[in-house]
Scaffold this active site. Structure first.
Site, PDB file in Angstrom:
ATOM      1  N   ASP A 111      64.691  38.202  11.078  1.00  0.00           N
ATOM      2  CA  ASP A 111      63.696  37.926  12.112  1.00  0.00           C
ATOM      3  C   ASP A 111      64.247  38.490  13.420  1.00  0.00           C
ATOM      4  O   ASP A 111      65.215  37.966  13.969  1.00  0.00           O
ATOM      5  CB  ASP A 111      63.479  36.416  12.225  1.00  0.00           C
ATOM      6  CG  ASP A 111      62.306  36.069  13.134  1.00  0.00           C
ATOM      7  OD1 ASP A 111      61.702  36.995  13.704  1.00  0.00           O
ATOM      8  OD2 ASP A 111      62.004  34.866  13.277  1.00  0.00           O
ATOM      9  N   ILE A 112      63.663  39.590  13.902  1.00  0.00           N
ATOM     10  CA  ILE A 112      64.256  40.314  15.031  1.00  0.00           C
ATOM     11  C   ILE A 112      63.303  40.344  16.226  1.00  0.00           C
ATOM     12  O   ILE A 112      62.087  40.181  16.095  1.00  0.00           O
ATOM     13  CB  ILE A 112      64.657  41.754  14.648  1.00  0.00           C
ATOM     14  CG1 ILE A 112      63.451  42.536  14.110  1.00  0.00           C
ATOM     15  CG2 ILE A 112      65.800  41.738  13.641  1.00  0.00           C
ATOM     16  CD1 ILE A 112      63.749  44.000  13.789  1.00  0.00           C
ATOM     17  N   TYR A 137      51.410  43.532  41.238  1.00  0.00           N
ATOM     18  CA  TYR A 137      51.573  44.075  39.893  1.00  0.00           C
ATOM     19  C   TYR A 137      50.345  43.708  39.060  1.00  0.00           C
ATOM     20  O   TYR A 137      50.047  42.528  38.857  1.00  0.00           O
ATOM     21  CB  TYR A 137      52.816  43.506  39.223  1.00  0.00           C
ATOM     22  CG  TYR A 137      54.124  43.810  39.932  1.00  0.00           C
ATOM     23  CD1 TYR A 137      54.597  45.113  40.055  1.00  0.00           C
ATOM     24  CD2 TYR A 137      54.922  42.780  40.444  1.00  0.00           C
ATOM     25  CE1 TYR A 137      55.802  45.388  40.670  1.00  0.00           C
ATOM     26  CE2 TYR A 137      56.134  43.044  41.068  1.00  0.00           C
ATOM     27  CZ  TYR A 137      56.566  44.348  41.183  1.00  0.00           C
ATOM     28  OH  TYR A 137      57.769  44.617  41.792  1.00  0.00           O
ATOM     29  N   HIS A 191      61.156  54.926  42.492  1.00  0.00           N
ATOM     30  CA  HIS A 191      60.123  55.093  43.522  1.00  0.00           C
ATOM     31  C   HIS A 191      60.713  55.745  44.766  1.00  0.00           C
ATOM     32  O   HIS A 191      61.422  55.103  45.545  1.00  0.00           O
ATOM     33  CB  HIS A 191      59.497  53.741  43.884  1.00  0.00           C
ATOM     34  CG  HIS A 191      58.246  53.885  44.707  1.00  0.00           C
ATOM     35  ND1 HIS A 191      57.385  52.840  44.933  1.00  0.00           N
ATOM     36  CD2 HIS A 191      57.701  54.956  45.349  1.00  0.00           C
ATOM     37  CE1 HIS A 191      56.383  53.259  45.685  1.00  0.00           C
ATOM     38  NE2 HIS A 191      56.562  54.543  45.953  1.00  0.00           N
ATOM     39  N   GLY A 248      59.603  33.771  40.222  1.00  0.00           N
ATOM     40  CA  GLY A 248      58.577  33.311  39.298  1.00  0.00           C
ATOM     41  C   GLY A 248      57.392  34.256  39.259  1.00  0.00           C
ATOM     42  O   GLY A 248      56.538  34.249  40.142  1.00  0.00           O
ATOM     43  N   GLY A 283      54.937  34.272  37.186  1.00  0.00           N
ATOM     44  CA  GLY A 283      53.714  33.492  37.038  1.00  0.00           C
ATOM     45  C   GLY A 283      53.374  32.708  38.284  1.00  0.00           C
ATOM     46  O   GLY A 283      52.205  32.595  38.667  1.00  0.00           O
ATOM     47  N   TYR A 341      54.651  43.558  46.866  1.00  0.00           N
ATOM     48  CA  TYR A 341      54.114  44.304  45.722  1.00  0.00           C
ATOM     49  C   TYR A 341      53.078  43.494  44.963  1.00  0.00           C
ATOM     50  O   TYR A 341      53.239  42.292  44.742  1.00  0.00           O
ATOM     51  CB  TYR A 341      55.235  44.697  44.755  1.00  0.00           C
ATOM     52  CG  TYR A 341      55.687  46.124  44.941  1.00  0.00           C
ATOM     53  CD1 TYR A 341      55.001  47.184  44.359  1.00  0.00           C
ATOM     54  CD2 TYR A 341      56.794  46.427  45.720  1.00  0.00           C
ATOM     55  CE1 TYR A 341      55.408  48.502  44.540  1.00  0.00           C
ATOM     56  CE2 TYR A 341      57.217  47.735  45.905  1.00  0.00           C
ATOM     57  CZ  TYR A 341      56.517  48.765  45.312  1.00  0.00           C
ATOM     58  OH  TYR A 341      56.906  50.073  45.495  1.00  0.00           O
ATOM     59  N   GLU A 374      64.025  34.897  39.979  1.00  0.00           N
ATOM     60  CA  GLU A 374      64.271  34.327  41.305  1.00  0.00           C
ATOM     61  C   GLU A 374      63.016  33.736  41.929  1.00  0.00           C
ATOM     62  O   GLU A 374      63.079  32.699  42.602  1.00  0.00           O
ATOM     63  CB  GLU A 374      64.837  35.398  42.242  1.00  0.00           C
ATOM     64  CG  GLU A 374      66.249  35.837  41.895  1.00  0.00           C
ATOM     65  CD  GLU A 374      66.751  36.980  42.754  1.00  0.00           C
ATOM     66  OE1 GLU A 374      67.977  37.116  42.888  1.00  0.00           O
ATOM     67  OE2 GLU A 374      65.925  37.752  43.286  1.00  0.00           O
ATOM     68  N   HIS A 401      61.905  49.999  39.902  1.00  0.00           N
ATOM     69  CA  HIS A 401      61.262  48.855  39.248  1.00  0.00           C
ATOM     70  C   HIS A 401      61.565  48.975  37.757  1.00  0.00           C
ATOM     71  O   HIS A 401      61.237  49.990  37.138  1.00  0.00           O
ATOM     72  CB  HIS A 401      59.745  48.868  39.426  1.00  0.00           C
ATOM     73  CG  HIS A 401      59.292  48.772  40.847  1.00  0.00           C
ATOM     74  ND1 HIS A 401      58.944  47.580  41.440  1.00  0.00           N
ATOM     75  CD2 HIS A 401      59.105  49.726  41.786  1.00  0.00           C
ATOM     76  CE1 HIS A 401      58.572  47.803  42.686  1.00  0.00           C
ATOM     77  NE2 HIS A 401      58.667  49.104  42.923  1.00  0.00           N
ATOM     78  N   ASP A 425      62.235  39.542  40.044  1.00  0.00           N
ATOM     79  CA  ASP A 425      60.969  38.921  40.419  1.00  0.00           C
ATOM     80  C   ASP A 425      60.579  37.751  39.526  1.00  0.00           C
ATOM     81  O   ASP A 425      59.876  36.840  39.978  1.00  0.00           O
ATOM     82  CB  ASP A 425      59.845  39.967  40.410  1.00  0.00           C
ATOM     83  CG  ASP A 425      59.932  40.908  41.601  1.00  0.00           C
ATOM     84  OD1 ASP A 425      60.614  40.561  42.583  1.00  0.00           O
ATOM     85  OD2 ASP A 425      59.330  41.998  41.559  1.00  0.00           O
TER      86      ASP A 425
END
Length: 688
Positions: free
Chosen positions: A630-631, A427, A641, A342, A344, A425, A340, A482, A337
């Site tokens: 630095d991890i 979210y 589901h 976006g 946002g 969906y 492919e 999911h 999601d």
């Protein structure tokens, strides 16, 4: 609420209309007008791109590639994040200059993928790299919409619709990524177009038109193939409409009014994209692929009288959604999601008083469309203080003769919310900050199921593998997963950290020193390399910590934060399944990698038709050192589901998440001295 904007109706996966304020109370309007002047007093180097900057980027690219002789499509436009060193130096005031303001652009120019870095103050391209590997960039809304309209000009498609007795004007089509299933040769940029039916409902997902597949070339924008394989009944429209205005009696009695009112206004402040609340200070940004990005989260230590670092950068890296139906029109329904479509880009406007409480403040976001033009996305974030009657801490002491001591502190938290509607969906994404130092991340799944039309009208008729649950007549809800993978760059009191796995081990008592026969003890191991930090949850009882090995509390414990997992689910696909090869980053619930600015997307930079050669699982094979480095912690929470009838016609929200909680970070309880908020007189009532 219904939306009449034709742009959002055509694309289906994003609503671009602005929210009507007619339903908002006068007090809320006043509150918004008085608090929504969120204007920065300075520009932060991690701020998202502005509309002016998007326009400048468009001009920079067109100057190098004139539209007169180039076909150009903007698939991703976002901030080119400055180096971590530059950001930290700027924050500490030791930088000799402001971090560069640059943009990262993925564009298809003459059907070739370009990775472009543009310097905005200089108004020029500083890097232009042609990508020749496997995979393609994000699908744009515009090309999906155009591809989905092509079948209506294709005679064989219209004939198939007519032979089913359906009305073409009631058909809605959508584009689906095709994935990769072992092909040696590179495929073209194509999608498969599948269709659903309205005619008596807006719930098109409950009325699939099975058997028809249209394959579309996105570059040429033409139909490459058409197949009408089989005919099964289209499920009925009855009982599928979820709109409030379409419901019929009997109704439940409504609850009495509930309000979250703050007569003195909110306790948080917003300066541009920097949010300060209680003891927290953090930066909130927006990205077309990831959605919300939380950066530079620090907490004020009352005892030490200073802010201390917790999280440098946190965001949702990928959402992997494989369906389990093997039918010809279904086997390739394996969605990424973020990579492919976006995550946002698919964010939707939040509705005041329904998506967010009355004390919420809203923020807009901006993206670039297919042509590089800035698009306003209103009310994408809401920020609010939550008090739901929860208790931060309490104790009642009745053991002291003649006394009863009771101390209670209510839990008030700060929530940042965004909703992403990716096709069927919805979210609901929350980042919740607690005064105790915890950061709680939650995702709620709601919306509509993907269902397959079938011949079945009763469960007893099913004699073969149905790949799901019969939810209503002719309606099979498909089994699916999911998996949400988060990128969490923790900087616990500094950027040199280690990962510690503390296992709780049953230990037998063999020396008769106690009547007890066993106890459990904690055995801690510090991971030295990436391979030692890959964890499948549920196998052992353990605490998972990120510690600063260079700092200790006054009594000698390493300063740290621990991950408290939520829903634990592991992939059930075989390792050689092509879907799982692409989604191999879900093989473990937890990975630790050394910080690398280029390693942001767990599924790879180019996910459409990817082959799994640029994923978190591949990067981790280098088995780099991670002790006192630095991890970055990568955490995957999952849901298997299995649909149930209560998911029809719309699903109630199912939520899970995780918590980042202090672990010897403070010298003692950091909220011991927190005073409860003053009661709002409006909220106090008495009963005669």
């Amino acid at each position: 609420m219904e939306w009449d904007d034709p742009y959002s109706q055509r694309l289906g996966s994003r609503m671009a209309s602005s929210v009507s304020m007619a339903s908002v109370s006068k007090s809320l309007i006043f509150f918004l007008l008085s608090t929504l002047s969120i204007l920065p007093t300075h520009t932060h180097p991690l701020d998202p791109l502005t509309p002016t900057e998007f326009t400048k980027i468009q001009s920079i690219v067109h100057n190098s590639y004139p539209k007169s002789n180039h076909s150009i499509a903007f698939h991703y436009v976002g901030l080119e994040e400055p180096t971590k060193t530059a950001i930290l130096s700027w924050l500490e005031g030791t930088a000799t200059k402001t971090p560069p303001r640059q943009a990262f652009i993925i564009a298809r120019i003459n059907q070739i993928t370009h990775e472009i870095i543009a310097d905005l103050p200089a108004r020029k391209i500083v890097s232009d790299r042609v990508y020749g590997g496997y995979g393609y960039p994000l699908l744009t809304f515009e090309e999906q919409g155009t591809a989905s309209a092509l079948p209506f000009k294709h005679t064989p498609f219209l004939e198939s619709i007519r032979k089913r007795g359906l009305k073409a004007e009631e058909v809605v089509c959508m584009s689906f990524a095709i994935g990769w299933y072992g092909e040696k040769r590179r495929n073209k940029r194509v999608v498969r177009v599948l269709c659903n039916y309205l005619d008596g409902t807006v719930n098109l997902y409950m009325r699939p038109i099975e058997g028809i597949t249209v394959t579309v070339d996105l570059e040429e924008m033409k139909i490459l193939g058409f197949k009408d394989r089989s005919t099964v009944p289209v499920p009925k429209a009855d009982g599928t409409d979820y709109r409030e205005s379409s419901q019929k009696p009997p109704f439940r009695s409504p609850l009495k009014g509930i309000s979250m009112h703050q007569s003195d206004g909110p306790s948080f402040t917003i300066d541009g994209h920097t949010i300060r609340w209680a003891n927290w200070d953090f930066h909130l940004s927006f990205d077309a692929r990831a959605g919300p990005i939380i950066s530079l989260a620090s907490i004020f230590d009352l005892q030490k009288q200073k802010f201390r670092k917790v999280l440098y950068r946190g965001f949702l890296s990928e959402v992997f959604v494989p369906y389990m139906d093997l039918n010809e029109e279904w086997y390739y329904r394996v969605f990424f999601d973020a990579g492919e479509y976006g995550y946002g880009l698919c964010a939707v406007p939040l509705e005041p008083l329904r998506d967010c409480p009355e004390n919420a403040v809203f923020m807009d976001a901006y993206v670039a469309d297919h042509n590089g033009t800035p698009v306003n996305m209103p009310n994408i974030f809401c920020i609010f203080e939550r008090y739901a009657g929860d208790v931060m801490w309490r104790h009642t002491e009745a053991s002291i003769p003649g006394k009863v001591i009771r101390e209670v502190r209510p839990e008030v938290t700060l929530v940042v919310r965004m909703v992403s509607t990716v096709g069927n969906y919805d979210y609901v994404n929350d980042w919740e900050f607690k005064q105790s130092g915890s950061i709680k991340v939650t995702v709620g799944l709601t919306g509509l199921l993907e269902v397959r039309g079938s011949m079945y009208t009763h469960k007893d008729q099913i004699k073969e593998e149905a790949y799901g649950t019969l939810l209503a007549e002719n309606t099979l809800g498909a089994n699916h997963d999911h998996f949400f993978t988060y990128h969490l760059d923790l900087d616990v009191d500094g950027d040199a950290n280690s990962f510690v796995r503390s296992q709780l081990l049953m230990t037998p008592v063999t020396d008769h020193r106690s009547p007890r026969r066993s106890y459990w003890r904690v055995v801690s191991e510090t991971a030295k390399t990436e391979s030692e930090a890959r964890i499948k949850l549920g196998v052992a009882q353990e605490d998972l910590l990120v510690v600063n090995p260079n700092k200790r509390t006054s009594i000698g414990n390493f300063i740290g934060y621990r991950l408290i997992p939520g829903s634990v689910a592991a992939p059930l696909l075989s390792d050689d399944d092509y879907a799982q090869i692409r989604g191999a980053f879900t093989e473990y619930n937890l990975w630790i990698t050394p910080y690398n600015k280029s390693e942001k997307w767990a599924g790879g930079l180019y996910v459409d038709q990817s082959r799994g050669d640029d994923t978190l699982a591949r990067w981790s094979l280098r088995n780099r050192e991670i002790e006192n480095k630095d991890i970055v912690l990568w955490y995957t929470l999952g849901f298997h589901h299995v649909p149930y009838q209560e998911d029809f016609p719309v699903m109630t929200t199912l939520s899970s998440g995780f918590e980042l909680r202090p672990a010897n970070f403070f010298e003692s309880n950091p909220v011991l001295k927190v005073k409860p908020p003053q009661p709002d007189n409006r909220s106090i009532c008495s009963r005669a």
